[in-house]
Design a protein around this motif. Structure first.
Motif, PDB file in Angstrom:
ATOM      1  N   ARG A 124       0.805  -1.229   0.000  1.00 26.29           N
ATOM      2  CA  ARG A 124       0.000   0.000   0.000  1.00 26.29           C
ATOM      3  C   ARG A 124       0.837   1.277   0.000  1.00 26.29           C
ATOM      4  O   ARG A 124       0.590   2.178  -0.811  1.00 26.29           O
ATOM      5  CB  ARG A 124      -0.976  -0.016   1.173  1.00 26.29           C
ATOM      6  N   PRO A 125       1.826   1.424   0.880  1.00 20.90           N
ATOM      7  CA  PRO A 125       2.593   2.682   0.860  1.00 20.90           C
ATOM      8  C   PRO A 125       3.301   2.918  -0.482  1.00 20.90           C
ATOM      9  O   PRO A 125       3.364   4.042  -0.964  1.00 20.90           O
ATOM     10  CB  PRO A 125       3.610   2.512   1.988  1.00 20.90           C
ATOM     11  N   ASP A 126       3.800   1.844  -1.098  1.00 16.93           N
ATOM     12  CA  ASP A 126       4.490   1.972  -2.390  1.00 16.93           C
ATOM     13  C   ASP A 126       3.523   2.392  -3.490  1.00 16.93           C
ATOM     14  O   ASP A 126       3.827   3.262  -4.297  1.00 16.93           O
ATOM     15  CB  ASP A 126       5.170   0.658  -2.775  1.00 16.93           C
ATOM     16  N   ARG A 127       2.362   1.771  -3.530  1.00 16.81           N
ATOM     17  CA  ARG A 127       1.405   2.097  -4.603  1.00 16.81           C
ATOM     18  C   ARG A 127       0.871   3.516  -4.436  1.00 16.81           C
ATOM     19  O   ARG A 127       0.669   4.234  -5.415  1.00 16.81           O
ATOM     20  CB  ARG A 127       0.280   1.072  -4.671  1.00 16.81           C
ATOM     21  N   GLU A 128       0.647   3.945  -3.198  1.00 19.39           N
ATOM     22  CA  GLU A 128       0.164   5.305  -2.984  1.00 19.39           C
ATOM     23  C   GLU A 128       1.241   6.334  -3.333  1.00 19.39           C
ATOM     24  O   GLU A 128       0.949   7.369  -3.931  1.00 19.39           O
ATOM     25  CB  GLU A 128      -0.333   5.477  -1.557  1.00 19.39           C
ATOM     26  N   ARG A 129       2.485   6.051  -2.975  1.00 14.70           N
ATOM     27  CA  ARG A 129       3.597   6.944  -3.314  1.00 14.70           C
ATOM     28  C   ARG A 129       3.756   7.027  -4.836  1.00 14.70           C
ATOM     29  O   ARG A 129       3.952   8.099  -5.400  1.00 14.70           O
ATOM     30  CB  ARG A 129       4.873   6.412  -2.644  1.00 14.70           C
ATOM     31  N   PHE A 130       3.654   5.869  -5.506  1.00 13.80           N
ATOM     32  CA  PHE A 130       3.767   5.812  -6.957  1.00 13.80           C
ATOM     33  C   PHE A 130       2.685   6.669  -7.611  1.00 13.80           C
ATOM     34  O   PHE A 130       2.947   7.474  -8.507  1.00 13.80           O
ATOM     35  CB  PHE A 130       3.654   4.357  -7.427  1.00 13.80           C
ATOM     36  N   VAL A 150       0.089   1.442 -11.564  1.00 11.77           N
ATOM     37  CA  VAL A 150      -0.938   1.452 -10.529  1.00 11.77           C
ATOM     38  C   VAL A 150      -2.228   1.861 -11.217  1.00 11.77           C
ATOM     39  O   VAL A 150      -2.271   2.850 -11.951  1.00 11.77           O
ATOM     40  CB  VAL A 150      -0.609   2.434  -9.385  1.00 11.77           C
ATOM     41  N   SER A 151      -3.266   1.092 -10.995  1.00 11.55           N
ATOM     42  CA  SER A 151      -4.590   1.387 -11.528  1.00 11.55           C
ATOM     43  C   SER A 151      -5.560   1.447 -10.355  1.00 11.55           C
ATOM     44  O   SER A 151      -5.530   0.580  -9.485  1.00 11.55           O
ATOM     45  CB  SER A 151      -5.001   0.292 -12.512  1.00 11.55           C
ATOM     46  N   VAL A 152      -6.380   2.490 -10.338  1.00 10.81           N
ATOM     47  CA  VAL A 152      -7.393   2.644  -9.291  1.00 10.81           C
ATOM     48  C   VAL A 152      -8.759   2.826  -9.937  1.00 10.81           C
ATOM     49  O   VAL A 152      -8.863   3.329 -11.055  1.00 10.81           O
ATOM     50  CB  VAL A 152      -7.092   3.829  -8.348  1.00 10.81           C
ATOM     51  N   GLU A 153      -9.773   2.395  -9.221  1.00 13.36           N
ATOM     52  CA  GLU A 153     -11.149   2.534  -9.706  1.00 13.36           C
ATOM     53  C   GLU A 153     -12.018   2.817  -8.510  1.00 13.36           C
ATOM     54  O   GLU A 153     -11.786   2.284  -7.422  1.00 13.36           O
ATOM     55  CB  GLU A 153     -11.585   1.238 -10.396  1.00 13.36           C
TER      56      GLU A 153
END
Length: 158
Positions: free
Chosen positions: A3-9, A79-82
């Motif tokens: 989680r911290p890596d994907r949010e930072r990315f 990273v993909s978010v929906e």
């Protein structure tokens, strides 16, 4: 990615690719377009566009969208978010517009862009989306495994 890596990315200044259901009928695929976006870890994704664009109309109709950001250099990552649209700012807040511009342009370019496009403040809207579903990939681990496997092969046969 953790989680911290994907949010930072996702918080890094990358061009995002926005995807939204195209409800105009027929056999249309989702609308997929590149956009500037804003994101701070733990917060909402924010995108800005013209109020009357097809993007804005489809976002209002769908009430949710996807956004994908990628690193095009090796090792590849994305990273993909929906998630659902949580707010529509109409018109866009000038501070939001300025923050998005400064995220992507150098200071002098940002100043010139903001001055040249100041009329858009009355025409633009911002959509906020709460990330609900995340998809990520970091091919660094795969590349390391691949390199190890290649190094372990016997090259003396012949």
């Amino acid at each position: 990615m953790p989680r911290p890596d994907r949010e930072r990315f996702l918080a890094e200044p990358r061009v995002g690719v926005l995807g939204v259901t195209d409800s105009r009928g027929g056999d249309r695929a989702p609308l997929i377009v590149p956009v500037w976006y804003g994101y701070e870890p733990g917060g909402d994704v924010i995108v800005q566009m013209g109020r009357e664009t097809i993007k804005a109309r489809l976002l209002r109709a769908a009430g949710r969208f996807s956004l994908c950001a990628q690193d095009e250099s090796r090792p590849y990552r994305y990273v993909s978010v929906e998630g659902p649209v949580t707010a529509i700012e109409d018109p866009v807040d000038p501070a939001v517009r300025e923050a998005l511009t400064r995220r992507y342009l150098d200071p002098e370019e940002a100043d010139a862009y903001l001055a040249a496009t100041s009329g858009q403040l009355e025409e633009d809207v911002a959509f906020r989306m709460r990330p609900q579903h995340w998809r990520t990939a970091d091919f660094a681990a795969f590349a390391a495994d691949f390199a190890e496997a290649g190094a372990g092969q016997d090259d003396s046969a012949g």
